[in-house]
Scaffold this active site. Structure first.
Site, mmCIF file in Angstrom:
data_model
loop_
_atom_site.group_PDB
_atom_site.id
_atom_site.type_symbol
_atom_site.label_atom_id
_atom_site.label_comp_id
_atom_site.label_asym_id
_atom_site.label_seq_id
_atom_site.Cartn_x
_atom_site.Cartn_y
_atom_site.Cartn_z
ATOM 1 C CD GLU A 122 -1.858 -2.306 0.719
ATOM 2 O OE1 GLU A 122 -2.171 -2.760 -0.394
ATOM 3 O OE2 GLU A 122 -1.299 -2.994 1.586
ATOM 4 C CG ASN A 157 -1.810 -4.978 -3.149
ATOM 5 O OD1 ASN A 157 -1.491 -5.460 -2.080
ATOM 6 N ND2 ASN A 157 -1.678 -3.681 -3.409
ATOM 7 C CG ASP A 169 -5.886 -5.060 -1.700
ATOM 8 O OD1 ASP A 169 -4.687 -5.152 -2.008
ATOM 9 O OD2 ASP A 169 -6.285 -5.150 -0.535
#
Length: 601
Positions: A194, A277, A319
């Protein structure tokens, strides 16, 4: 430098092969002793199965609390303790304390390690300050700290033997994963998908901490550690397989984090893990398949070179990290004995592959509500063989930026996250803790700044339409891709499962219950409410001739981030806060190890 490292790794292959095979046979033998629990995963197969049967389906209802231990830390307690002889090693979330407890001396604390870490690492940790456990090898306890420091502690004294930095928190890298000791190396991944890290799996020398090899999830071939023999679904991946699927230099901030569990087959000499991801969550900003995010990797642990890969969710739009555990089993399919790898992906599909070759054998939905795909193309002669068929109604890419796509199942936290499943060779069934959750997903344009969140999507989560339960605990036949039985749970089952030779399967709930169910039928045989929600993994061991079951409670993780971090905005916690708001009615923060046993006869 990386090219040099790769060349050195290849050149050293013959040297490694001569000595490494016997360098840590001790650990492999130790893992075969059911009285201990010497690896975070139980053993190299990741089956989380114990041959202990003193506690069984007939008497498990009589379980009692034998003793408890407060860790002194709140936030989410993932993972579980190691048990080696009379010693138990317990870890905590940030600040990542480690306790050594003598089980033969009234559970006395022999030593405690408490690292001094910069608290600025906390906001860089995506989904709570969790840690998934410590590893053991060569008389050392190996810890991967939140600040990415990999530290080796003397198992007897707690003294630091060596430490090394595995990443840079100022650029978004953090440490949450459990290391795995394979032969003379410590393997460890990295978190930070992230934050736009270029993620990797790294091997360090067990004795010295020296870096031996590092394989990235995306980038040039010399950084991937692939060669002309590396295959996907039986075909060579070819030159620049990753670079061709990213625009420009996007791969440098491409994600593909590796914070899940690691398994190992000593006969094939291959380690298995998944990559997460691609960055950002906005698919419009990264056209292409974004290889090799969302991928199962099979690597040679001596050199790091990948034998095969399989990308489950090309060009991820939701995701659906591919980091979940790879469970190794030997079963027969269509009358033929196969060395299998089974993986329950975040995307809601349960995969079974031949772990020697990477051949895809099964890919089926393990939650009936999965609706982003109609299934995987299993036609080997098709140009899209092995790819999921994406349904337009769930495509956040087709809808485009600033458009809220509603009713996507599963939610971003997947039909299962890191909470590991178990496998029983007795029933030949997998026992899977699942999330039964859907979402609305709105991508938006985001700019990359090192060390800052690089997400680019707003989410909200909720149970599937017409239903109220957010979790199921299921039994799964990996040979056929079918659910055998399913137990509903009010919230996601965020605890790791344990299967035993006693015909019992254990798991924990977010409300805080330890539950025991019949392995064949799923019938509930026992439950006990621990002090806090359980996101830890159930462990069993034998000491003094008696079998014990242990579990960490301490609500948190992605599902419990609202409680753990005091968040109230429904879209906070990457969409989880609103979906799990009711959890505060059932549990509160904690940090306790609860150990169970049968009453004295």
């Amino acid at each position: 430098m990386r090219k040099l490292l790769y060349a050195t790794s290849l050149g050293a292959m013959a040297v490694f092969a001569a000595g490494a095979a016997n360098a840590n046979d001790e650990l492999h033998k130790m893992s075969q002793n059911p009285k201990d629990w010497v690896m975070p995963t139980g053993d190299y197969t990741n089956q989380r199965y114990s041959k202990l049967n003193q506690i069984n389906a007939q008497n498990v209802g009589k379980l009692q609390v034998a003793w408890t231990f407060s860790t002194g830390v709140l936030r989410g307690h993932e993972g579980g303790p190691l048990i080696i002889g009379n010693m138990m090693y317990v870890h905590t979330p940030f600040p990542n304390k480690v306790y050594a407890i003598d089980l033969s001396k009234d559970n006395q604390i022999v030593w405690k390690y408490e690292p001094k870490q910069d608290p600025n690492v906390i906001p860089v940790m995506c989904c709570d300050t969790v840690n998934r456990g410590v590893a053991y090898g060569d008389g050392k306890i190996i810890l991967h700290q939140a600040d990415t420091t990999l530290v080796a502690l003397d198992a007897k004294t707690g003294k630091v033997e060596w430490s090394v930095k595995n990443g840079d928190p100022s650029k978004g890298s953090t440490g949450t994963s459990a290391p795995m000791v394979v032969k003379d190396k410590v393997l460890v991944g990295i978190s930070g998908g992230e934050f736009g890290v270029q993620a990797h799996m790294t091997a360090y020398d067990l004795k010295t901490g020296k870096l031996v090899w590092r394989g990235f999830s995306e980038g040039p071939d010399d950084q991937l550690l692939v060669d002309d023999k590396t295959t996907e679904l039986g075909k060579p991946i070819g030159k620049d397989s990753s670079l061709k699927t990213w625009q420009g230099d996007q791969w440098k901030i491409g994600g593909g984090a590796t914070w899940g569990w690691i398994s190992y087959d000593p006969e094939l000499n291959l380690v298995y893990y998944g990559s997460g991801n691609p960055s950002t969550w906005n698919p419009k900003q990264r056209p292409g398949d974004n290889k090799w995010s969302m991928t199962i990797w099979a690597r040679n642990p001596d050199t790091g070179v990948a034998k095969w890969v399989y990308q489950m969710t090309p060009h991820d739009e939701w995701d659906y990290d591919g980091v979940n555990e790879m469970i190794l089993s030997d079963q027969s399919i269509d009358g033929k004995a196969r060395k299998l790898l089974t993986h329950f992906d975040r995307n809601g599909l349960g995969y079974t592959l031949d772990r020697a070759t990477g051949e895809l054998l099964v890919a089926e939905k393990y939650d009936p509500k999965v609706n982003w795909t109609s299934g995987v193309d299993m036609n080997k002669s098709s140009p899209t063989y092995g790819r999921p068929k994406v349904l337009d109604a769930a495509s956040t890419d087709k809808a485009g930026e600033d458009h809220n796509v509603k009713g996507i199942c599963p939610a971003a936290l997947g039909s299962k996250d890191e909470q590991p499943a178990a496998y029983s060779p007795d029933t030949q069934l997998f026992y899977v803790p699942t999330n039964h959750v859907c979402m609305d997903y709105e991508p938006f344009k985001v700019s990359y700044t090192a060390g800052q969140p690089y997400v680019g999507a707003t989410l909200s989560m909720y149970p599937p339409p017409g239903e109220t339960n957010m979790g199921n605990f299921i039994a799964w036949d990996g040979k056929t891709g079918k659910i055998v039985w399913s137990n509903k749970e009010q919230f996601s089952v965020w605890s790791g499962a344990l299967a035993t030779a006693g015909g019992v399967v254990f798991y924990g709930t977010l409300e805080g219950y330890l539950k025991a169910v019949d392995a064949k039928t799923g019938k509930e045989l026992y439950k006990f409410k621990t002090p806090s929600g359980i996101i830890g993994n159930v462990t069993t061991y034998e000491n003094g001739g008696k079998q014990y079951v242990a579990v960490l409670s301490g609500v948190g993780g992605w599902a419990g981030i609202g409680l753990a971090a005091g968040l109230t905005d429904p879209t906070a916690g990457l969409g989880a806060v609103g979906g799990y708001a009711a959890l505060s009615n059932y549990t509160a923060l904690g940090g306790t190890l609860t150990v169970f046993s049968l009453p004295q006869q």
